[in-house]
Design a protein around this motif. Structure first.
Motif, PDB file in Angstrom:
ATOM      1  N   TYR A 140       0.832  -1.205   0.000  1.00 18.38           N
ATOM      2  CA  TYR A 140       0.000   0.000   0.000  1.00 18.38           C
ATOM      3  C   TYR A 140       0.870   1.259   0.000  1.00 18.38           C
ATOM      4  O   TYR A 140       0.620   2.198  -0.764  1.00 18.38           O
ATOM      5  CB  TYR A 140      -0.940   0.010   1.209  1.00 18.38           C
ATOM      6  CG  TYR A 140      -2.230  -0.722   0.982  1.00 18.38           C
ATOM      7  CD1 TYR A 140      -3.292  -0.112   0.309  1.00 18.38           C
ATOM      8  CD2 TYR A 140      -2.397  -2.031   1.427  1.00 18.38           C
ATOM      9  CE1 TYR A 140      -4.481  -0.780   0.092  1.00 18.38           C
ATOM     10  CE2 TYR A 140      -3.589  -2.717   1.212  1.00 18.38           C
ATOM     11  CZ  TYR A 140      -4.628  -2.085   0.540  1.00 18.38           C
ATOM     12  OH  TYR A 140      -5.808  -2.763   0.315  1.00 18.38           O
ATOM     13  N   VAL A 141       1.872   1.265   0.853  1.00 19.43           N
ATOM     14  CA  VAL A 141       2.751   2.434   0.943  1.00 19.43           C
ATOM     15  C   VAL A 141       3.472   2.669  -0.370  1.00 19.43           C
ATOM     16  O   VAL A 141       3.556   3.799  -0.863  1.00 19.43           O
ATOM     17  CB  VAL A 141       3.767   2.258   2.094  1.00 19.43           C
ATOM     18  CG1 VAL A 141       4.814   3.372   2.050  1.00 19.43           C
ATOM     19  CG2 VAL A 141       3.052   2.266   3.439  1.00 19.43           C
ATOM     20  N   LYS A 142       3.990   1.585  -0.969  1.00 18.67           N
ATOM     21  CA  LYS A 142       4.713   1.719  -2.240  1.00 18.67           C
ATOM     22  C   LYS A 142       3.781   2.245  -3.334  1.00 18.67           C
ATOM     23  O   LYS A 142       4.159   3.135  -4.122  1.00 18.67           O
ATOM     24  CB  LYS A 142       5.273   0.362  -2.653  1.00 18.67           C
ATOM     25  CG  LYS A 142       6.006   0.346  -4.004  1.00 18.67           C
ATOM     26  CD  LYS A 142       7.241   1.202  -3.985  1.00 18.67           C
ATOM     27  CE  LYS A 142       8.151   0.948  -5.169  1.00 18.67           C
ATOM     28  NZ  LYS A 142       7.507   1.155  -6.468  1.00 18.67           N
ATOM     29  N   ALA A 200       1.076   9.061   3.491  1.00 22.37           N
ATOM     30  CA  ALA A 200       1.725   7.845   2.999  1.00 22.37           C
ATOM     31  C   ALA A 200       2.988   7.532   3.789  1.00 22.37           C
ATOM     32  O   ALA A 200       3.332   6.361   4.002  1.00 22.37           O
ATOM     33  CB  ALA A 200       2.064   8.006   1.517  1.00 22.37           C
ATOM     34  N   ASP A 201       3.684   8.569   4.221  1.00 24.32           N
ATOM     35  CA  ASP A 201       4.932   8.377   4.970  1.00 24.32           C
ATOM     36  C   ASP A 201       4.706   7.906   6.395  1.00 24.32           C
ATOM     37  O   ASP A 201       5.649   7.465   7.061  1.00 24.32           O
ATOM     38  CB  ASP A 201       5.726   9.696   5.013  1.00 24.32           C
ATOM     39  CG  ASP A 201       6.330  10.060   3.666  1.00 24.32           C
ATOM     40  OD1 ASP A 201       6.471   9.161   2.817  1.00 24.32           O
ATOM     41  OD2 ASP A 201       6.645  11.255   3.461  1.00 24.32           O
ATOM     42  N   TRP A 218      -3.064   5.632   9.915  1.00 25.96           N
ATOM     43  CA  TRP A 218      -4.202   5.062   9.184  1.00 25.96           C
ATOM     44  C   TRP A 218      -5.135   4.322  10.137  1.00 25.96           C
ATOM     45  O   TRP A 218      -5.294   3.101  10.055  1.00 25.96           O
ATOM     46  CB  TRP A 218      -3.736   4.107   8.110  1.00 25.96           C
ATOM     47  CG  TRP A 218      -2.752   4.672   7.123  1.00 25.96           C
ATOM     48  CD1 TRP A 218      -2.274   5.939   7.036  1.00 25.96           C
ATOM     49  CD2 TRP A 218      -2.119   3.937   6.079  1.00 25.96           C
ATOM     50  NE1 TRP A 218      -1.383   6.051   6.014  1.00 25.96           N
ATOM     51  CE2 TRP A 218      -1.262   4.848   5.394  1.00 25.96           C
ATOM     52  CE3 TRP A 218      -2.187   2.609   5.640  1.00 25.96           C
ATOM     53  CZ2 TRP A 218      -0.486   4.446   4.314  1.00 25.96           C
ATOM     54  CZ3 TRP A 218      -1.413   2.215   4.561  1.00 25.96           C
ATOM     55  CH2 TRP A 218      -0.579   3.134   3.906  1.00 25.96           C
ATOM     56  N   ASN A 219      -5.736   5.022  11.045  1.00 31.65           N
ATOM     57  CA  ASN A 219      -6.657   4.386  11.978  1.00 31.65           C
ATOM     58  C   ASN A 219      -7.833   5.299  12.251  1.00 31.65           C
ATOM     59  O   ASN A 219      -7.823   6.488  11.905  1.00 31.65           O
ATOM     60  CB  ASN A 219      -5.937   4.005  13.282  1.00 31.65           C
ATOM     61  CG  ASN A 219      -5.350   5.213  13.988  1.00 31.65           C
ATOM     62  OD1 ASN A 219      -6.080   6.036  14.546  1.00 31.65           O
ATOM     63  ND2 ASN A 219      -4.029   5.345  13.959  1.00 31.65           N
ATOM     64  N   ASN A 220      -8.854   4.745  12.875  1.00 28.30           N
ATOM     65  CA  ASN A 220     -10.104   5.480  13.090  1.00 28.30           C
ATOM     66  C   ASN A 220      -9.930   6.717  13.954  1.00 28.30           C
ATOM     67  O   ASN A 220     -10.737   7.659  13.871  1.00 28.30           O
ATOM     68  CB  ASN A 220     -11.140   4.557  13.741  1.00 28.30           C
ATOM     69  CG  ASN A 220     -11.552   3.416  12.846  1.00 28.30           C
ATOM     70  OD1 ASN A 220     -11.593   3.569  11.629  1.00 28.30           O
ATOM     71  ND2 ASN A 220     -11.859   2.260  13.426  1.00 28.30           N
ATOM     72  N   GLU A 222      -5.758   0.677   9.121  1.00 27.25           N
ATOM     73  CA  GLU A 222      -6.842   0.354   8.206  1.00 27.25           C
ATOM     74  C   GLU A 222      -6.487   0.871   6.810  1.00 27.25           C
ATOM     75  O   GLU A 222      -6.352   2.074   6.600  1.00 27.25           O
ATOM     76  CB  GLU A 222      -8.156   0.993   8.667  1.00 27.25           C
ATOM     77  CG  GLU A 222      -8.616   0.576  10.055  1.00 27.25           C
ATOM     78  CD  GLU A 222      -9.266  -0.799  10.060  1.00 27.25           C
ATOM     79  OE1 GLU A 222      -9.481  -1.347   8.953  1.00 27.25           O
ATOM     80  OE2 GLU A 222      -9.559  -1.304  11.159  1.00 27.25           O
ATOM     81  N   SER A 223      -6.332  -0.019   5.858  1.00 33.47           N
ATOM     82  CA  SER A 223      -5.894   0.375   4.515  1.00 33.47           C
ATOM     83  C   SER A 223      -6.932   1.232   3.793  1.00 33.47           C
ATOM     84  O   SER A 223      -6.590   1.966   2.855  1.00 33.47           O
ATOM     85  CB  SER A 223      -5.582  -0.872   3.672  1.00 33.47           C
ATOM     86  OG  SER A 223      -6.725  -1.701   3.549  1.00 33.47           O
ATOM     87  N   ILE A 224      -8.188   1.182   4.216  1.00 42.87           N
ATOM     88  CA  ILE A 224      -9.226   1.987   3.575  1.00 42.87           C
ATOM     89  C   ILE A 224      -8.869   3.464   3.611  1.00 42.87           C
ATOM     90  O   ILE A 224      -9.177   4.228   2.686  1.00 42.87           O
ATOM     91  CB  ILE A 224     -10.603   1.748   4.252  1.00 42.87           C
ATOM     92  CG1 ILE A 224     -11.704   2.560   3.567  1.00 42.87           C
ATOM     93  CG2 ILE A 224     -10.545   2.087   5.731  1.00 42.87           C
ATOM     94  CD1 ILE A 224     -11.938   2.202   2.125  1.00 42.87           C
ATOM     95  N   TYR A 225      -8.170   3.876   4.651  1.00 44.19           N
ATOM     96  CA  TYR A 225      -7.804   5.282   4.761  1.00 44.19           C
ATOM     97  C   TYR A 225      -6.730   5.669   3.750  1.00 44.19           C
ATOM     98  O   TYR A 225      -6.684   6.809   3.284  1.00 44.19           O
ATOM     99  CB  TYR A 225      -7.359   5.590   6.189  1.00 44.19           C
ATOM    100  CG  TYR A 225      -8.497   5.550   7.180  1.00 44.19           C
ATOM    101  CD1 TYR A 225      -9.591   6.398   7.031  1.00 44.19           C
ATOM    102  CD2 TYR A 225      -8.495   4.666   8.254  1.00 44.19           C
ATOM    103  CE1 TYR A 225     -10.648   6.364   7.927  1.00 44.19           C
ATOM    104  CE2 TYR A 225      -9.549   4.632   9.163  1.00 44.19           C
ATOM    105  CZ  TYR A 225     -10.626   5.484   8.992  1.00 44.19           C
ATOM    106  OH  TYR A 225     -11.674   5.445   9.873  1.00 44.19           O
ATOM    107  N   ALA A 226      -5.863   4.727   3.415  1.00 51.18           N
ATOM    108  CA  ALA A 226      -4.879   4.978   2.360  1.00 51.18           C
ATOM    109  C   ALA A 226      -5.604   5.233   1.042  1.00 51.18           C
ATOM    110  O   ALA A 226      -5.280   6.170   0.297  1.00 51.18           O
ATOM    111  CB  ALA A 226      -3.925   3.790   2.235  1.00 51.18           C
TER     112      ALA A 226
END
Length: 267
Positions: A12-14, A62-63, A68-70, A221-225
């Motif tokens: 995800y980060v990449k 991204a960094d 990435w949490n609620n 949570e990847s949804i935030y990415a």
């Protein structure tokens, strides 16, 4: 976080960083291709800055995947949603609205400087020299602006209306209702945020379901990415629909999902 979850996080980060790099290149390309009207340079300055701001927010997000949490992601994403609404509203009547945007910002800066000067005067000899240097630097920043329309100090909304009304006027009220408004609960630490994430029910039956203070562990949570890249793409979409309708480049969001899909296929 187990090893598989960590590897997925890296993908995800990449993918995000590749997308942000694309967005930086695209902004540079659009800027160089944008015909600048010397009599309306404020349009180019403000719109360019708003897009750069959105990229900056997405890059910082991204960094730092621990955000990435609620409990924390809405703080970033709310800023990105407001940035989008601001740009979308400005693009309806660019010249008048960017001038309002600049005038409010300069006026607010003047007001902040004057308040700080009063505080330093009260401190007398105890005032910090670095504070005086900071005031001088901020004053020079104001003086660098030579716009003839800079005349007032306004302590209200820069646009003269609420963010909600801006969303309504520019045709994105649904976005405001479904995204901006809920994220504001986190930003303002409203009960319908902290009552979910910063308390837990006591396990002692004698406490009658008492809510105890609780520091949320902040699961990633990847949804935030995905949302951060979506809001980045939305800013580009609005800008390009206004000034680059003839271009048919892949959207920022489509590029991101393509990179993500390829990354997981090769995992």
């Amino acid at each position: 976080m187990n090893e598989q979850e960590f590897l997925q996080l890296e993908l995800y980060v990449k993918s995000m960083k590749d997308t942000i790099e694309l967005s930086m290149t695209r902004l540079e390309d659009r800027w160089n291709a944008w015909s600048i009207n010397a009599n309306e340079i404020e349009i180019h300055e403000v719109i360019g800055a708003i897009i750069a701001r959105q990229i900056s927010l997405a890059k910082s997000f991204a960094d730092n995947p621990q955000l990435w949490n609620n409990d924390l992601a809405p703080l970033f994403l709310r800023a990105m949603t407001e940035n989008y609404i601001t740009l979308h509203w400005i693009l309806q009547e660019p010249l008048d609205r960017v001038r309002k945007f600049i005038e409010y910002g300069i006026g607010n800066e003047k007001l902040q400087i004057e308040k700080r000067k009063l505080i330093l005067e009260g401190q007398g000899e105890n005032s910090n020299e670095s504070e005086n240097e900071m005031i001088e630097s901020r004053t020079q920043w104001i003086d660098f602006h030579r716009y003839s329309f800079l005349t007032t100090v306004d302590v209200g909304s820069w646009s003269g209306i609420s963010t909600r009304q801006m969303a309504i006027d520019s045709g994105c009220k649904d976005f405001y209702d479904l995204v901006y408004d809920p994220f504001s609960n986190c930003t303002h630490s409203s009960w319908n945020h902290i009552g979910k994430y910063n308390v837990k029910i006591s396990e002692n039956p004698m406490h009658k379901f008492l809510r105890l203070p609780y520091v949320h562990p902040g699961e990633i949570e990847s949804i935030y990415a995905n949302l951060s890249i979506k809001y980045l793409s939305m800013v580009f979409n609005s800008f390009e629909e206004k000034y680059f309708q003839e271009e048919e480049d892949e959207s920022i969001l489509d590029f991101y999902y393509s990179k993500l899909e390829k990354a997981f296929e090769g995992k």
